[in-house]
Design an enzyme around this catalytic site. Structure first.
Site, mmCIF file in Angstrom:
data_model
loop_
_atom_site.group_PDB
_atom_site.id
_atom_site.type_symbol
_atom_site.label_atom_id
_atom_site.label_comp_id
_atom_site.label_asym_id
_atom_site.label_seq_id
_atom_site.Cartn_x
_atom_site.Cartn_y
_atom_site.Cartn_z
ATOM 1 N N HIS A 38 0.807 -1.214 0.000
ATOM 2 C CA HIS A 38 0.000 0.000 0.000
ATOM 3 C C HIS A 38 0.844 1.271 0.000
ATOM 4 C CE1 HIS A 38 -2.804 -2.802 2.445
ATOM 5 N NE2 HIS A 38 -3.034 -2.949 1.166
ATOM 6 N N LYS A 71 6.045 6.609 7.334
ATOM 7 C CA LYS A 71 5.566 5.772 8.436
ATOM 8 C C LYS A 71 6.735 5.261 9.252
ATOM 9 C CE LYS A 71 2.044 3.843 5.386
ATOM 10 N NZ LYS A 71 1.635 2.657 4.652
ATOM 11 N N TYR A 106 1.456 1.440 13.359
ATOM 12 C CA TYR A 106 1.935 2.425 12.401
ATOM 13 C C TYR A 106 1.870 3.816 13.049
ATOM 14 C CZ TYR A 106 -0.317 -1.004 9.189
ATOM 15 O OH TYR A 106 -0.756 -2.125 8.534
ATOM 16 N N ASP A 121 -6.115 -6.302 -2.410
ATOM 17 C CA ASP A 121 -4.660 -6.448 -2.495
ATOM 18 C C ASP A 121 -4.216 -7.372 -3.618
ATOM 19 O OD1 ASP A 121 -4.450 -4.709 -0.379
ATOM 20 O OD2 ASP A 121 -3.771 -6.202 1.073
#
Length: 186
Positions: free
Chosen positions: A59, A69, A129, A170
């Protein structure tokens, strides 16, 4: 904070300062630590829970909603994977992977312009995250996790996983060759 370069430009394995004794440990990262990596601010903190064999990714967010991140595993274990999507980067199209566990204390700094995903290696894995930009569904994108041109070694056999469990979304992402140039100059 301990910072170790990966094979990808601007992507680092980091470890917080950890202090421990017979009771356990305490660790922390400061905003200054994060800023030194290129992380702008903490906009969002997210967690996901996954069973063994769950593959989430690959992603990214594009445009003004691109995200950096800092990711870690706070229960269980993951194989964390990132791919450099910045076409003007010397490491464009390359990937790195690192096993993240609470015991090893490793975290991964994922800069803007990277696709990110992970494979859960244990039941009840909790992944965390720290994200420096808002999530915007219209700016979400992805890269297929098994793009043969990138050749990510997910090490399924090593971890006793016959077939990863992915969301339908996905499994429908494009390959790198079919991905628009979202991150030139990032």
């Amino acid at each position: 904070m301990e910072k170790k370069e990966t094979n990808l430009r601007d992507c680092y394995v980091i470890k917080a300062n950890r202090f421990g004794d017979n009771r356990g440990y305490f660790e922390s990262l400061t905003i200054e630590d994060l800023n030194s990596l290129g992380f702008k601010n903490i906009e969002q903190i997210s967690r996901s829970k996954s069973g063994k064999g769950i593959l989430r990714g690959m992603h990214f967010q594009k445009g003004k909603y691109a995200q950096a991140k800092v990711v870690s595993c706070i229960n269980g274990a993951v194989l964390d994977v990132v791919v450099d999507l910045r076409t003007d980067s010397p490491t464009y199209g390359q990937y790195t992977s690192v096993e993240l566990t609470p015991e090893n204390g490793k975290m991964l700094y994922v800069p803007r312009g990277f696709a990110h995903g992970f494979l859960s290696l244990e039941e009840d894995t909790i992944f965390q995250y720290f994200v420096d930009n808002k999530y915007m569904p219209t700016e979400e994108g992805g890269l297929i996790y098994n793009d043969s041109d990138i050749g990510i070694n997910w090490q399924f056999e090593k971890y006793g996983i016959e077939e990863p469990i992915c969301s339908e979304k996905d499994t429908k992402y494009p390959t790198l060759k079919k991905l628009p140039d979202y991150f030139k100059g990032v």
